[in-house]
Design a protein around this motif. Structure first.
Motif, mmCIF file in Angstrom:
data_model
loop_
_atom_site.group_PDB
_atom_site.id
_atom_site.type_symbol
_atom_site.label_atom_id
_atom_site.label_comp_id
_atom_site.label_asym_id
_atom_site.label_seq_id
_atom_site.Cartn_x
_atom_site.Cartn_y
_atom_site.Cartn_z
ATOM 1 N N HIS A 2 38.426 37.679 -67.717
ATOM 2 C CA HIS A 2 37.838 37.911 -66.404
ATOM 3 C C HIS A 2 36.562 37.099 -66.234
ATOM 4 O O HIS A 2 35.810 36.914 -67.180
ATOM 5 C CB HIS A 2 37.512 39.398 -66.221
ATOM 6 C CG HIS A 2 38.733 40.209 -65.962
ATOM 7 N ND1 HIS A 2 38.683 41.464 -65.447
ATOM 8 C CD2 HIS A 2 40.036 39.929 -66.130
ATOM 9 C CE1 HIS A 2 39.904 41.936 -65.325
ATOM 10 N NE2 HIS A 2 40.741 41.022 -65.740
ATOM 11 N N PHE A 3 36.336 36.697 -65.017
ATOM 12 C CA PHE A 3 35.094 35.990 -64.695
ATOM 13 C C PHE A 3 33.944 36.966 -64.829
ATOM 14 O O PHE A 3 34.020 38.107 -64.392
ATOM 15 C CB PHE A 3 35.171 35.482 -63.250
ATOM 16 C CG PHE A 3 33.951 34.738 -62.818
ATOM 17 C CD1 PHE A 3 32.916 35.405 -62.189
ATOM 18 C CD2 PHE A 3 33.840 33.384 -63.036
ATOM 19 C CE1 PHE A 3 31.788 34.732 -61.781
ATOM 20 C CE2 PHE A 3 32.715 32.698 -62.622
ATOM 21 C CZ PHE A 3 31.693 33.372 -61.996
ATOM 22 N N GLN A 4 32.904 36.530 -65.481
ATOM 23 C CA GLN A 4 31.725 37.377 -65.622
ATOM 24 C C GLN A 4 30.810 37.168 -64.424
ATOM 25 O O GLN A 4 30.337 36.064 -64.196
ATOM 26 C CB GLN A 4 30.965 37.006 -66.894
ATOM 27 C CG GLN A 4 31.777 37.227 -68.165
ATOM 28 C CD GLN A 4 32.123 38.677 -68.351
ATOM 29 O OE1 GLN A 4 31.256 39.541 -68.321
ATOM 30 N NE2 GLN A 4 33.412 38.966 -68.495
ATOM 31 N N VAL A 5 30.550 38.217 -63.689
ATOM 32 C CA VAL A 5 29.622 38.107 -62.572
ATOM 33 C C VAL A 5 28.257 37.751 -63.118
ATOM 34 O O VAL A 5 27.789 38.337 -64.087
ATOM 35 C CB VAL A 5 29.566 39.432 -61.788
ATOM 36 C CG1 VAL A 5 28.448 39.412 -60.776
ATOM 37 C CG2 VAL A 5 30.899 39.675 -61.116
ATOM 38 N N ALA A 170 36.585 37.445 -54.655
ATOM 39 C CA ALA A 170 35.358 37.479 -53.852
ATOM 40 C C ALA A 170 34.141 37.516 -54.770
ATOM 41 O O ALA A 170 33.179 36.754 -54.582
ATOM 42 C CB ALA A 170 35.375 38.678 -52.916
ATOM 43 N N ALA A 171 34.185 38.379 -55.765
ATOM 44 C CA ALA A 171 33.054 38.473 -56.688
ATOM 45 C C ALA A 171 32.870 37.163 -57.454
ATOM 46 O O ALA A 171 31.739 36.695 -57.636
ATOM 47 C CB ALA A 171 33.271 39.639 -57.649
ATOM 48 N N LEU A 208 27.753 42.077 -57.887
ATOM 49 C CA LEU A 208 26.965 40.839 -57.882
ATOM 50 C C LEU A 208 25.523 41.072 -58.320
ATOM 51 O O LEU A 208 24.799 40.127 -58.607
ATOM 52 C CB LEU A 208 26.964 40.214 -56.479
ATOM 53 C CG LEU A 208 28.308 39.637 -56.015
ATOM 54 C CD1 LEU A 208 28.250 39.293 -54.535
ATOM 55 C CD2 LEU A 208 28.674 38.405 -56.836
ATOM 56 N N GLY A 209 25.108 42.336 -58.324
ATOM 57 C CA GLY A 209 23.740 42.642 -58.744
ATOM 58 C C GLY A 209 22.781 42.879 -57.594
ATOM 59 O O GLY A 209 21.558 42.879 -57.804
ATOM 60 N N PHE A 210 23.293 43.058 -56.391
ATOM 61 C CA PHE A 210 22.410 43.416 -55.272
ATOM 62 C C PHE A 210 21.938 44.850 -55.478
ATOM 63 O O PHE A 210 22.705 45.711 -55.909
ATOM 64 C CB PHE A 210 23.147 43.299 -53.932
ATOM 65 C CG PHE A 210 23.251 41.891 -53.429
ATOM 66 C CD1 PHE A 210 22.341 41.384 -52.517
ATOM 67 C CD2 PHE A 210 24.265 41.049 -53.898
ATOM 68 C CE1 PHE A 210 22.442 40.066 -52.068
ATOM 69 C CE2 PHE A 210 24.370 39.738 -53.460
ATOM 70 C CZ PHE A 210 23.456 39.252 -52.534
ATOM 71 N N THR A 211 20.669 45.096 -55.150
ATOM 72 C CA THR A 211 20.146 46.452 -55.235
ATOM 73 C C THR A 211 19.688 46.908 -53.850
ATOM 74 O O THR A 211 19.215 46.098 -53.042
ATOM 75 C CB THR A 211 18.957 46.544 -56.216
ATOM 76 O OG1 THR A 211 17.973 45.575 -55.821
ATOM 77 C CG2 THR A 211 19.401 46.255 -57.639
#
Ligand code: COA
Length: 235
Positions: A2-5, A170-171, A208-211
């Protein structure tokens, strides 16, 4: 595998700084109150007059060399992508939280020969076919939701065709676009606004890491407003 975000997209390199003349539109998720003509222009053109209220992304070399991820290519749009743009805007599923689908005949008339060709807009290519778009545009200062006193933050938007949902595309593509942005605009945050009811989008934002910064009502719905930064805060 898997692609690592968060993984850096290979081949981005340092981008030369250069001033572009193109102007951007407000992100696609917020178009519910725009009139139909301006909405379509905003989504598919890069015309300064039509988009006078919108700010430029800023000095950046555009287009970058195509960005390759494990499965995808992020690139500038071409004439052969027109049908995919129309499909995206005509799809009731894609447009559920984005102001609803547009009539196909209107799209056939309004979408330009080469749609969406402007700095910050990537088409996402899977094996030679476009499965979605990602945009990085300056957020309209008049809208709620800001993290900088002078507003004009870069804002991430994304739309993928339903046939591509549920595969992590998408991610994977958004992570690569954020890497490109971090190289082009070091230390600048990126914001994202999505309806809280848009579960898939909320999951992408989190991955994606948005907070979360805040939630507010806009266009008759609760909106989630978050921020992402390539800079790790010091402890
Ligand atoms: C928002 C949107 C882009 C999300 O698409 P998505 O395909 O659900 O998102 P991802 O690419 O992160 O894929 C995630 C799914 O792929 C699955 N998956 C399958 N194979 C995978 C792989 N190899 N790697 C990672 N995830 C994988 C994950 O398990 C996950 O499933 P889940 O959400 O059911 O848990 C899409 O729903 C869309 O285009 N919606 C319409 C436009 C829109 O609303 N945009 C928001 C603007 S604010």
């Amino acid at each position: 595998m898997h692609f690592q975000v968060g993984q850096r997209a290979a081949g981005n390199g340092a981008l030369m700084r250069a001033t572009t003349s193109a102007v951007h539109f407000a992100r696609q998720g917020r178009d519910a109150t725009m009139d139909a003509t301006r909405r379509l222009a905003a989504l598919t053109h890069g015309d300064r007059d039509k988009l006078s209220a919108m700010a430029e992304l800023g000095p950046v070399a555009w287009p970058p060399a195509p960005i390759r991820t494990e499965r995808l290519v992020l690139r500038e749009s071409e004439a052969r992508d027109r049908a995919a743009f129309i499909e995206l805007f005509a799809s009731p599923e894609v447009r559920t939280y984005l102001g609803g689908p547009r009539p196909r005949d209107e799209l056939e008339r309004a979408v330009p020969e080469v749609p969406g060709r402007r700095p910050g807009l990537f088409v996402i290519d899977l094996d030679g076919a476009v499965i979605g778009t990602i945009s990085l545009d300056r957020r309209d200062a008049e809208r709620p939701g800001h993290v900088r006193p002078d507003a004009g933050e870069a804002e991430l938007g994304y739309m993928f065709l339903p046939k591509a949902w549920g595969c992590g595309s998408a991610a994977e593509a958004c992570a690569a676009a954020l890497d490109w942005f971090a190289d082009a605009f070091p230390s600048e945050p990126v914001v994202l606004c999505t309806q809280t009811a848009n579960n898939r989008s909320m999951r992408v934002a989190t991955k994606l890491g948005f907070t979360e910064v805040e939630r507010f009502e806009e266009y008759g719905a609760e909106q989630w407003f978050g921020v992402w930064s390539s800079v790790t805060p010091s402890a």
